[in-house]
Design an enzyme around this catalytic site. Structure first.
Site, PDB file in Angstrom:
ATOM      1  N   TYR A  38      -6.575   5.916   4.756  1.00 33.34           N
ATOM      2  CA  TYR A  38      -6.618   4.969   3.639  1.00 33.34           C
ATOM      3  C   TYR A  38      -5.795   3.717   3.947  1.00 33.34           C
ATOM      4  CZ  TYR A  38      -5.267   2.493  -0.442  1.00 33.34           C
ATOM      5  OH  TYR A  38      -5.012   1.462  -1.286  1.00 33.34           O
ATOM      6  N   GLU A  40       0.830  -1.209   0.000  1.00 31.65           N
ATOM      7  CA  GLU A  40       0.000   0.000   0.000  1.00 31.65           C
ATOM      8  C   GLU A  40       0.861   1.254   0.000  1.00 31.65           C
ATOM      9  OE1 GLU A  40      -3.019   0.243  -0.613  1.00 31.65           O
ATOM     10  OE2 GLU A  40      -3.600  -1.848  -0.475  1.00 31.65           O
ATOM     11  N   ASP A  86      -9.973   5.235  -1.506  1.00 32.85           N
ATOM     12  CA  ASP A  86      -8.910   5.909  -2.250  1.00 32.85           C
ATOM     13  C   ASP A  86      -9.560   6.736  -3.355  1.00 32.85           C
ATOM     14  OD1 ASP A  86      -9.612   4.154  -4.244  1.00 32.85           O
ATOM     15  OD2 ASP A  86      -7.570   3.516  -4.702  1.00 32.85           O
TER      16      ASP A  86
END
Ligand code: SF4
Length: 299
Positions: free
Chosen positions: A129, A46, A147
């Site tokens: 996020y 991520e 996102d």
């Protein structure tokens, strides 16, 4: 949440959610971090994938995890080694944050990433996020990962008008059916990346077209995604930017120390002050340090 009847939206969106999941089961892109539930591997993916193209991330992700298979291995390494492993990904501060997060995980969580939103949010460099991505993709929690791609689908397909951040997150969370946290957000993110794209949504092949609020209005302008939460502005120019000079300095530091007399040459700027300021900003961001007047990666 003011001005948004989330319950009614969720109820109306049930066919859309079902169609999304059917599509996800068939069409999800084959990305290596989709084959793991290891929270550390997912956190690394991520952080790498933020602002960096997936194709560039894949080989770096494999290499990084070979060097730093868990938070303990990362925390035990010098920050500079993590910055070196970040080569080719850009936005090098993420490497410093990742090292700091690994250190907190080792010191406060016994070396295992927590599965709790507040504890994840307390880690350096981990925002809403990333925290939710770890919860959904590693731990299978039913949280909505929001996102830029997901925000665009919520605005266009579910609501049909722009969304501010708090209602967008509330709606993203509420839309996740019990037990489907992993598939739901993976499918949302992929559909936004490949079908409901920012500039030219491919409604003709979109599984949501029958229940999309914006499509029902014949895509009447304005695009609901414009000005919505998390949809961001245009990226600033890289060529000639401070970011470019900083990037060149870090790239040089990966190969060895940089003497202060070489700062202008390495940054490519014909401006001593600007080059020195770039070096100072790397030091204050933890990306470099001066040892005996020579700039090096941090120990
Ligand atoms: S129908 Fe078009 S606008 Fe609606 S979600 Fe699909 S691609 Fe996006």
């Amino acid at each position: 949440v003011p001005d948004l009847d989330v319950d009614a939206l969720v109820e109306r969106a049930q066919p859309l959610v079902a169609a999304l999941h059917r599509w996800g089961e068939r069409e999800l892109r084959d990305l290596p971090w989709r084959d793991t539930r290891d929270p550390w591997a997912i956190l690394v993916s991520e952080l790498m994938a933020q602002q960096t193209q997936v194709a560039r991330v894949v080989p770096r992700w494999h290499a990084f995890l070979a060097d730093f298979p868990d938070p303990a291995a990362c925390a035990a390494a010098p920050v500079g080694a993590v910055v070196r492993a970040w080569a080719g990904l850009g936005y090098n501060r993420r490497a410093v944050h990742l090292h700091a997060a690994a250190t907190v995980v080792v010191e406060e969580h016994g070396g295992t990433l927590p599965d709790d939103l507040d504890a994840l949010l307390a880690l350096p460099g981990v925002g809403p996020y990333t925290a939710r991505a770890v919860l959904a993709f590693a731990h299978g929690h039913d949280v909505g990962v929001l996102d830029v791609n997901v925000a665009r689908i919520l605005a266009r397909a579910v609501v049909g008008s722009p969304l501010t951040p708090a209602p967008a997150q509330h709606l993203a969370d509420a839309l996740v059916p019990a037990g489907a946290g992993w598939l739901h957000s993976q499918a949302m993110m992929d559909l936004g990346a490949t079908v409901c794209t920012k500039r030219s949504p491919r409604c003709d092949v979109c599984p949501l077209v029958a229940s999309c609020a914006w499509a029902a209005r014949g895509h009447a302008p304005p695009d609901p995604a414009e000005g919505s939460a998390g949809t961001g502005g245009p990226q600033s120019r890289f060529e000639g930017s401070d970011r470019q000079g900083r990037g060149r300095l870090v790239a040089a530091l990966r190969t060895g120390p940089v003497d202060t007399s070489r700062l202008t040459e390495v940054t490519g700027w014909d401006d001593d002050d600007r080059a020195r300021r770039a070096a100072a900003s790397l030091v204050s961001d933890g990306l470099a340090e001066y040892v005996d007047g020579v700039l090096v990666l941090p120990a």
